[in-house]
Design a protein around this motif. Sequence first.
Motif, PDB file in Angstrom:
ATOM      1  N   ALA A   1      41.260  -9.462 -43.754  1.00 51.04           N
ATOM      2  CA  ALA A   1      42.225  -9.250 -42.662  1.00 51.04           C
ATOM      3  C   ALA A   1      43.661  -9.329 -43.168  1.00 51.04           C
ATOM      4  O   ALA A   1      44.510  -8.524 -42.774  1.00 51.04           O
ATOM      5  CB  ALA A   1      41.992 -10.270 -41.550  1.00 51.04           C
ATOM      6  N   GLU A   2      43.928 -10.278 -44.050  1.00 56.10           N
ATOM      7  CA  GLU A   2      45.277 -10.400 -44.618  1.00 56.10           C
ATOM      8  C   GLU A   2      45.629  -9.199 -45.486  1.00 56.10           C
ATOM      9  O   GLU A   2      46.782  -8.757 -45.506  1.00 56.10           O
ATOM     10  CB  GLU A   2      45.407 -11.689 -45.427  1.00 56.10           C
ATOM     11  N   MET A   3      44.637  -8.657 -46.196  1.00 55.37           N
ATOM     12  CA  MET A   3      44.895  -7.478 -47.029  1.00 55.37           C
ATOM     13  C   MET A   3      45.205  -6.263 -46.154  1.00 55.37           C
ATOM     14  O   MET A   3      46.055  -5.449 -46.490  1.00 55.37           O
ATOM     15  CB  MET A   3      43.712  -7.184 -47.953  1.00 55.37           C
ATOM     16  N   SER A   4      44.536  -6.166 -45.024  1.00 55.18           N
ATOM     17  CA  SER A   4      44.816  -5.080 -44.093  1.00 55.18           C
ATOM     18  C   SER A   4      46.266  -5.166 -43.613  1.00 55.18           C
ATOM     19  O   SER A   4      46.980  -4.161 -43.579  1.00 55.18           O
ATOM     20  CB  SER A   4      43.859  -5.153 -42.905  1.00 55.18           C
ATOM     21  N   LYS A   5      46.709  -6.363 -43.272  1.00 54.10           N
ATOM     22  CA  LYS A   5      48.102  -6.560 -42.829  1.00 54.10           C
ATOM     23  C   LYS A   5      49.073  -6.253 -43.961  1.00 54.10           C
ATOM     24  O   LYS A   5      50.093  -5.591 -43.754  1.00 54.10           O
ATOM     25  CB  LYS A   5      48.312  -7.999 -42.348  1.00 54.10           C
ATOM     26  N   LEU A   6      48.754  -6.732 -45.158  1.00 55.74           N
ATOM     27  CA  LEU A   6      49.635  -6.528 -46.304  1.00 55.74           C
ATOM     28  C   LEU A   6      49.820  -5.043 -46.595  1.00 55.74           C
ATOM     29  O   LEU A   6      50.918  -4.581 -46.867  1.00 55.74           O
ATOM     30  CB  LEU A   6      49.067  -7.252 -47.527  1.00 55.74           C
ATOM     31  N   GLU A   7      48.729  -4.279 -46.519  1.00 53.80           N
ATOM     32  CA  GLU A   7      48.802  -2.852 -46.822  1.00 53.80           C
ATOM     33  C   GLU A   7      49.621  -2.070 -45.796  1.00 53.80           C
ATOM     34  O   GLU A   7      50.055  -0.959 -46.084  1.00 53.80           O
ATOM     35  CB  GLU A   7      47.390  -2.264 -46.910  1.00 53.80           C
TER      36      GLU A   7
ATOM     37  N   ALA B   1      38.315  -6.727 -49.188  1.00 52.70           N
ATOM     38  CA  ALA B   1      37.713  -8.050 -49.406  1.00 52.70           C
ATOM     39  C   ALA B   1      37.793  -8.452 -50.881  1.00 52.70           C
ATOM     40  O   ALA B   1      38.098  -9.610 -51.194  1.00 52.70           O
ATOM     41  CB  ALA B   1      36.266  -8.057 -48.924  1.00 52.70           C
ATOM     42  N   GLU B   2      37.552  -7.511 -51.784  1.00 52.50           N
ATOM     43  CA  GLU B   2      37.634  -7.810 -53.214  1.00 52.50           C
ATOM     44  C   GLU B   2      39.054  -8.166 -53.629  1.00 52.50           C
ATOM     45  O   GLU B   2      39.269  -9.127 -54.376  1.00 52.50           O
ATOM     46  CB  GLU B   2      37.132  -6.624 -54.038  1.00 52.50           C
ATOM     47  N   VAL B   3      40.021  -7.403 -53.135  1.00 54.41           N
ATOM     48  CA  VAL B   3      41.418  -7.687 -53.461  1.00 54.41           C
ATOM     49  C   VAL B   3      41.830  -9.014 -52.830  1.00 54.41           C
ATOM     50  O   VAL B   3      42.494  -9.835 -53.466  1.00 54.41           O
ATOM     51  CB  VAL B   3      42.346  -6.535 -53.010  1.00 54.41           C
ATOM     52  N   GLY B   4      41.409  -9.246 -51.597  1.00 51.37           N
ATOM     53  CA  GLY B   4      41.712 -10.506 -50.926  1.00 51.37           C
ATOM     54  C   GLY B   4      41.165 -11.695 -51.694  1.00 51.37           C
ATOM     55  O   GLY B   4      41.859 -12.704 -51.864  1.00 51.37           O
ATOM     56  N   ALA B   5      39.945 -11.595 -52.180  1.00 49.44           N
ATOM     57  CA  ALA B   5      39.350 -12.689 -52.950  1.00 49.44           C
ATOM     58  C   ALA B   5      40.155 -12.963 -54.217  1.00 49.44           C
ATOM     59  O   ALA B   5      40.376 -14.116 -54.582  1.00 49.44           O
ATOM     60  CB  ALA B   5      37.902 -12.363 -53.300  1.00 49.44           C
ATOM     61  N   ALA B   6      40.613 -11.916 -54.877  1.00 48.83           N
ATOM     62  CA  ALA B   6      41.420 -12.076 -56.090  1.00 48.83           C
ATOM     63  C   ALA B   6      42.763 -12.737 -55.796  1.00 48.83           C
ATOM     64  O   ALA B   6      43.344 -13.378 -56.669  1.00 48.83           O
ATOM     65  CB  ALA B   6      41.633 -10.721 -56.763  1.00 48.83           C
ATOM     66  N   LEU B   7      43.246 -12.572 -54.560  1.00 49.23           N
ATOM     67  CA  LEU B   7      44.527 -13.164 -54.167  1.00 49.23           C
ATOM     68  C   LEU B   7      44.349 -14.444 -53.353  1.00 49.23           C
ATOM     69  O   LEU B   7      45.298 -14.913 -52.734  1.00 49.23           O
ATOM     70  CB  LEU B   7      45.349 -12.143 -53.354  1.00 49.23           C
ATOM     71  N   ALA B   8      43.139 -14.977 -53.347  1.00 50.28           N
ATOM     72  CA  ALA B   8      42.827 -16.189 -52.567  1.00 50.28           C
ATOM     73  C   ALA B   8      43.178 -15.980 -51.100  1.00 50.28           C
ATOM     74  O   ALA B   8      43.798 -16.824 -50.456  1.00 50.28           O
ATOM     75  CB  ALA B   8      43.533 -17.408 -53.144  1.00 50.28           C
TER      76      ALA B   8
ATOM     77  N   LEU C   1      51.144   7.266 -53.776  1.00 53.84           N
ATOM     78  CA  LEU C   1      50.063   6.755 -52.941  1.00 53.84           C
ATOM     79  C   LEU C   1      50.540   5.494 -52.230  1.00 53.84           C
ATOM     80  O   LEU C   1      51.288   4.714 -52.805  1.00 53.84           O
ATOM     81  CB  LEU C   1      48.845   6.369 -53.791  1.00 53.84           C
ATOM     82  N   PRO C   2      50.074   5.257 -51.015  1.00 59.41           N
ATOM     83  CA  PRO C   2      50.349   3.966 -50.375  1.00 59.41           C
ATOM     84  C   PRO C   2      49.462   2.902 -51.026  1.00 59.41           C
ATOM     85  O   PRO C   2      48.542   3.222 -51.787  1.00 59.41           O
ATOM     86  CB  PRO C   2      49.951   4.212 -48.914  1.00 59.41           C
ATOM     87  N   LEU C   3      49.713   1.626 -50.738  1.00 59.63           N
ATOM     88  CA  LEU C   3      48.886   0.556 -51.310  1.00 59.63           C
ATOM     89  C   LEU C   3      47.408   0.800 -51.056  1.00 59.63           C
ATOM     90  O   LEU C   3      46.581   0.661 -51.950  1.00 59.63           O
ATOM     91  CB  LEU C   3      49.283  -0.803 -50.729  1.00 59.63           C
ATOM     92  N   ARG C   4      47.090   1.148 -49.829  1.00 56.80           N
ATOM     93  CA  ARG C   4      45.685   1.393 -49.496  1.00 56.80           C
ATOM     94  C   ARG C   4      45.101   2.483 -50.385  1.00 56.80           C
ATOM     95  O   ARG C   4      43.986   2.361 -50.890  1.00 56.80           O
ATOM     96  CB  ARG C   4      45.562   1.780 -48.024  1.00 56.80           C
ATOM     97  N   GLY C   5      45.842   3.556 -50.578  1.00 51.04           N
ATOM     98  CA  GLY C   5      45.373   4.656 -51.414  1.00 51.04           C
ATOM     99  C   GLY C   5      45.153   4.233 -52.854  1.00 51.04           C
ATOM    100  O   GLY C   5      44.184   4.646 -53.489  1.00 51.04           O
ATOM    101  N   MET C   6      46.046   3.395 -53.375  1.00 50.62           N
ATOM    102  CA  MET C   6      45.869   2.918 -54.747  1.00 50.62           C
ATOM    103  C   MET C   6      44.639   2.028 -54.855  1.00 50.62           C
ATOM    104  O   MET C   6      43.871   2.121 -55.808  1.00 50.62           O
ATOM    105  CB  MET C   6      47.111   2.178 -55.217  1.00 50.62           C
TER     106      MET C   6
END
Length: 106
Positions: free
Chosen positions: A60-66, A49-56, A35-40
């Motif tokens: 938008a940053e999570m979208s770029k990271l994925e 947003a939930e993952v972003g909050a956990a990573l401070a 699975l890609p990151l997004r799929g996982m």
Amino acid sequence: MPRPSKASLEEMPELDASRAKMLRRSPRLGRTLKLPLRGMREAAGKTQAEVGAALASDQAEMSKLERRDDMMLSTLRRYAEAIGARCEVVFVFDKTGHRIVLGEPE
């Protein structure tokens, strides 16, 4: 060799594989689900947003990271923790089939 069945995927309670687009499944039952990151993240039932909050960070940053091709291993490990997983790096030797998990630095 048969592909993993729906029943075998349901034995993974931490992931809802039906919620994520799979890239492929390995030919051996119970082995690798790719699975890609997004799929996982989706299979773990988390939003960007939930993952972003956990990573401070933010959504938008999570979208770029994925969508990144390359990232630091520490970032990948933190992302895994944010979705309730653990990141392991495995070296696979094609000649012998040996799989060796890379340990944490001492």
